[in-house]
Design a protein around this motif. Structure first.
Motif, PDB file in Angstrom:
ATOM      1  N   GLU A 226       4.904  -1.741   6.108  1.00 46.12           N
ATOM      2  CA  GLU A 226       4.160  -0.481   6.140  1.00 46.12           C
ATOM      3  C   GLU A 226       2.679  -0.722   6.425  1.00 46.12           C
ATOM      4  O   GLU A 226       2.046   0.030   7.175  1.00 46.12           O
ATOM      5  CB  GLU A 226       4.318   0.259   4.811  1.00 46.12           C
ATOM      6  CG  GLU A 226       5.729   0.754   4.535  1.00 46.12           C
ATOM      7  CD  GLU A 226       5.825   1.493   3.217  1.00 46.12           C
ATOM      8  OE1 GLU A 226       4.785   2.011   2.751  1.00 46.12           O
ATOM      9  OE2 GLU A 226       6.929   1.552   2.646  1.00 46.12           O
ATOM     10  N   LEU A 227       2.125  -1.777   5.828  1.00 51.49           N
ATOM     11  CA  LEU A 227       0.695  -2.064   6.003  1.00 51.49           C
ATOM     12  C   LEU A 227       0.386  -2.561   7.413  1.00 51.49           C
ATOM     13  O   LEU A 227      -0.681  -2.286   7.950  1.00 51.49           O
ATOM     14  CB  LEU A 227       0.250  -3.104   4.965  1.00 51.49           C
ATOM     15  CG  LEU A 227       0.216  -2.591   3.518  1.00 51.49           C
ATOM     16  CD1 LEU A 227       0.117  -3.756   2.542  1.00 51.49           C
ATOM     17  CD2 LEU A 227      -0.952  -1.635   3.321  1.00 51.49           C
ATOM     18  N   ILE A 228       1.319  -3.301   8.013  1.00 47.87           N
ATOM     19  CA  ILE A 228       1.124  -3.745   9.390  1.00 47.87           C
ATOM     20  C   ILE A 228       1.149  -2.548  10.325  1.00 47.87           C
ATOM     21  O   ILE A 228       0.363  -2.445  11.270  1.00 47.87           O
ATOM     22  CB  ILE A 228       2.209  -4.767   9.793  1.00 47.87           C
ATOM     23  CG1 ILE A 228       1.998  -6.077   9.015  1.00 47.87           C
ATOM     24  CG2 ILE A 228       2.177  -5.037  11.293  1.00 47.87           C
ATOM     25  CD1 ILE A 228       3.095  -7.097   9.238  1.00 47.87           C
ATOM     26  N   ALA A 229       2.064  -1.625  10.051  1.00 48.20           N
ATOM     27  CA  ALA A 229       2.185  -0.439  10.896  1.00 48.20           C
ATOM     28  C   ALA A 229       1.044   0.546  10.666  1.00 48.20           C
ATOM     29  O   ALA A 229       0.699   1.318  11.561  1.00 48.20           O
ATOM     30  CB  ALA A 229       3.522   0.254  10.629  1.00 48.20           C
ATOM     31  N   ASN A 230       0.453   0.492   9.495  1.00 50.34           N
ATOM     32  CA  ASN A 230      -0.639   1.412   9.169  1.00 50.34           C
ATOM     33  C   ASN A 230      -1.803   0.632   8.566  1.00 50.34           C
ATOM     34  O   ASN A 230      -1.991   0.613   7.339  1.00 50.34           O
ATOM     35  CB  ASN A 230      -0.156   2.486   8.194  1.00 50.34           C
ATOM     36  CG  ASN A 230      -1.251   3.492   7.864  1.00 50.34           C
ATOM     37  OD1 ASN A 230      -2.264   3.576   8.563  1.00 50.34           O
ATOM     38  ND2 ASN A 230      -1.056   4.255   6.790  1.00 50.34           N
ATOM     39  N   PRO A 231      -2.601  -0.050   9.396  1.00 49.16           N
ATOM     40  CA  PRO A 231      -3.705  -0.891   8.902  1.00 49.16           C
ATOM     41  C   PRO A 231      -4.726  -0.116   8.071  1.00 49.16           C
ATOM     42  O   PRO A 231      -5.421  -0.701   7.231  1.00 49.16           O
ATOM     43  CB  PRO A 231      -4.344  -1.418  10.201  1.00 49.16           C
ATOM     44  CG  PRO A 231      -3.285  -1.281  11.235  1.00 49.16           C
ATOM     45  CD  PRO A 231      -2.505  -0.075  10.862  1.00 49.16           C
ATOM     46  N   LEU A 232      -4.837   1.183   8.292  1.00 47.43           N
ATOM     47  CA  LEU A 232      -5.813   1.971   7.545  1.00 47.43           C
ATOM     48  C   LEU A 232      -5.497   2.003   6.052  1.00 47.43           C
ATOM     49  O   LEU A 232      -6.396   2.207   5.231  1.00 47.43           O
ATOM     50  CB  LEU A 232      -5.866   3.402   8.092  1.00 47.43           C
ATOM     51  CG  LEU A 232      -6.403   3.553   9.523  1.00 47.43           C
ATOM     52  CD1 LEU A 232      -6.321   5.003   9.957  1.00 47.43           C
ATOM     53  CD2 LEU A 232      -7.845   3.058   9.603  1.00 47.43           C
ATOM     54  N   ALA A 233      -4.230   1.796   5.708  1.00 43.91           N
ATOM     55  CA  ALA A 233      -3.840   1.826   4.304  1.00 43.91           C
ATOM     56  C   ALA A 233      -4.548   0.732   3.513  1.00 43.91           C
ATOM     57  O   ALA A 233      -4.937   0.931   2.356  1.00 43.91           O
ATOM     58  CB  ALA A 233      -2.324   1.669   4.175  1.00 43.91           C
ATOM     59  N   LYS A 234      -4.743  -0.433   4.138  1.00 46.21           N
ATOM     60  CA  LYS A 234      -5.451  -1.515   3.457  1.00 46.21           C
ATOM     61  C   LYS A 234      -6.959  -1.284   3.485  1.00 46.21           C
ATOM     62  O   LYS A 234      -7.662  -1.537   2.511  1.00 46.21           O
ATOM     63  CB  LYS A 234      -5.123  -2.855   4.113  1.00 46.21           C
ATOM     64  CG  LYS A 234      -5.801  -4.034   3.425  1.00 46.21           C
ATOM     65  CD  LYS A 234      -5.446  -5.333   4.079  1.00 46.21           C
ATOM     66  CE  LYS A 234      -6.103  -6.480   3.333  1.00 46.21           C
ATOM     67  NZ  LYS A 234      -7.565  -6.374   3.251  1.00 46.21           N
ATOM     68  N   VAL A 235      -7.440  -0.783   4.611  1.00 46.99           N
ATOM     69  CA  VAL A 235      -8.877  -0.533   4.753  1.00 46.99           C
ATOM     70  C   VAL A 235      -9.377   0.390   3.644  1.00 46.99           C
ATOM     71  O   VAL A 235     -10.443   0.176   3.057  1.00 46.99           O
ATOM     72  CB  VAL A 235      -9.187   0.079   6.135  1.00 46.99           C
ATOM     73  CG1 VAL A 235     -10.660   0.491   6.214  1.00 46.99           C
ATOM     74  CG2 VAL A 235      -8.858  -0.929   7.235  1.00 46.99           C
ATOM     75  N   PHE A 236      -8.598   1.433   3.349  1.00 46.13           N
ATOM     76  CA  PHE A 236      -9.010   2.412   2.347  1.00 46.13           C
ATOM     77  C   PHE A 236      -8.463   2.097   0.959  1.00 46.13           C
ATOM     78  O   PHE A 236      -8.617   2.904   0.037  1.00 46.13           O
ATOM     79  CB  PHE A 236      -8.569   3.811   2.772  1.00 46.13           C
ATOM     80  CG  PHE A 236      -9.282   4.306   4.002  1.00 46.13           C
ATOM     81  CD1 PHE A 236     -10.633   4.613   3.969  1.00 46.13           C
ATOM     82  CD2 PHE A 236      -8.604   4.434   5.210  1.00 46.13           C
ATOM     83  CE1 PHE A 236     -11.296   5.052   5.114  1.00 46.13           C
ATOM     84  CE2 PHE A 236      -9.256   4.874   6.349  1.00 46.13           C
ATOM     85  CZ  PHE A 236     -10.605   5.188   6.299  1.00 46.13           C
ATOM     86  N   GLY A 237      -7.838   0.932   0.804  1.00 47.88           N
ATOM     87  CA  GLY A 237      -7.364   0.524  -0.509  1.00 47.88           C
ATOM     88  C   GLY A 237      -6.373   1.493  -1.122  1.00 47.88           C
ATOM     89  O   GLY A 237      -6.475   1.845  -2.305  1.00 47.88           O
ATOM     90  N   THR A 238      -5.411   1.936  -0.346  1.00 48.08           N
ATOM     91  CA  THR A 238      -4.446   2.927  -0.801  1.00 48.08           C
ATOM     92  C   THR A 238      -3.479   2.343  -1.840  1.00 48.08           C
ATOM     93  O   THR A 238      -3.466   1.142  -2.100  1.00 48.08           O
ATOM     94  CB  THR A 238      -3.625   3.455   0.383  1.00 48.08           C
ATOM     95  OG1 THR A 238      -2.884   2.366   0.944  1.00 48.08           O
ATOM     96  CG2 THR A 238      -4.532   4.054   1.449  1.00 48.08           C
TER      97      THR A 238
END
Length: 363
Positions: A226-238
């Motif tokens: 999921e994090l590879i497919a949606n890099p923004l999730a890590k950027v925003f610390g989801t």
């Protein structure tokens, strides 16, 4: 250029920039066809519109039908070239460099986690260069050369699994089939590491702690996708990234505890040296030397006990994931387009397929 079927493997080449080129059977590919590329996010909106990571295989097939056997993607502006051509795969493998770039480097969640937790051995395992070679060299004789010596442990575990499969999955419905596969992989790989199956496939004797490890491993890998497919999730610390770290902590801590207990037991025994020729050249002799992987590492003495403990959890997790893939492949009788995926970088001329691990003899 050969046009492959929809089930053909897909080659991912990470390009250094939009001006990068790839020569395929006499054709120069430059700025290949791809979905609309937005500033910053690139083709990520199109990826999500097609269903995201949950439809990864279907997305590749759709784009193959839409754009042909050479097309591009650009998640978060990182240009990629997808080539569906078996001859290119062969060319890539033959031109691997001394220190090939691995697909694991694309899974930055693991690299970031190991850095945050200061796991030196973990960092080496997913890097490249001399550090990676040092890590691999320490494992080579006992994991890859000695493979035949682990067959009795795997066979014994598989026998136990088959005896309870019908009861657990069909009769009592104690374990969902997909979870039974994961537990089977865990039992077999743990038997290789420690010489005995934890029998998580048998609900009557399964240890809840072992089941927790399997679940944490599954969750960590799922969240990585999921994090590879949606890099923004890590950027925003989801919550997705935070949950990944929680599950990785479980994997590491539970793995450490099991290894620590086992190491203490082995240290009470006299060391037994297994000759390399026994493990690598004569499978019959190797089968007689039924020594678990971790015990072999301890007897060899090239890794500290703390290093062995630190790799145990992550190695079990990786082994479970790989074994699950192999089991599903055996059940389906064919490789999916994802499991045949190759990942490499065009800015170095060093290539490495996503699930391919070179031996030291190739270094």
């Amino acid at each position: 250029m050969i046009v492959m079927s929809k089930t053909a493997a897909t080659l991912l080449l990470s390009l250094a920039g939009s001006a990068s080129m790839l020569r395929v059977h006499g054709f120069v590919v430059k700025e290949p066809p791809m979905p609309f590329k937005w500033p910053i996010v690139g083709t990520l909106p199109d990826f999500f519109a097609r269903g995201g990571v949950g439809r990864l295989r279907q997305i590749y097939e759709e784009m193959y039908s839409e754009f042909g056997n050479v097309y591009g993607m650009s998640p978060m502006g990182k240009d990629q070239l997808i080539v569906c051509d078996p001859y290119v795969f062969d060319t890539v493998l033959r031109k691997e460099g001394k220190y090939p770039i691995g697909g694991s480097e694309e899974a930055t969640t693991f690299a970031d986690y190991y850095k945050e937790t200061n796991n030196t051995m973990g960092i080496k395992s997913i890097s490249r260069g001399p550090e990676w070679k040092e890590w691999r060299k320490a494992l080579e004789p006992d994991m890859y050369v000695a493979w035949a010596s682990y067959l009795p442990m795997i066979a014994d575990t598989a026998s136990k699994i088959s005896k309870v499969a019908g009861y657990e999955v069909t009769e009592r419905k104690n374990v969902a089939f997909i979870d039974f596969i994961s537990r089977s992989a865990f039992d077999m790989f743990t038997a290789v590491m420690y010489g005995e199956s934890p029998q998580t496939t048998d609900s009557r004797v399964a240890d809840p702690t072992d089941i927790e490890f399997v679940q944490a491993s599954q969750t960590a890998f799922d969240l990585t996708g999921e994090l590879i497919a949606n890099p923004l999730a890590k950027v925003f610390g989801t919550d997705t990234y935070q949950s990944f770290k929680v599950n990785m902590d479980k994997v590491f801590n539970l793995g450490w505890e099991v290894a620590e207990e086992y190491v203490a037991q082995v240290q009470q025994k006299p060391k037994v040296k297994v000759k390399e020729e026994d493990a690598g050249k004569c499978p019959v002799t190797a089968v007689k030397n039924k020594m678990p992987f971790v015990e072999r590492l301890l007897n060899r003495g090239e890794m500290s006990t703390n290093d062995i403990k630190s790799i145990s959890g992550p190695m079990q997790m990786a082994g479970v994931d790989t074994t699950v893939s192999d089991i599903w492949t055996s059940l389906s009788g064919s490789y999916s387009s994802e499991s045949s995926c190759l990942a490499c970088s065009s800015n170095t001329s060093r290539y490495k397929p996503f699930f391919y691990t070179p031996t030291l003899s190739q270094q």
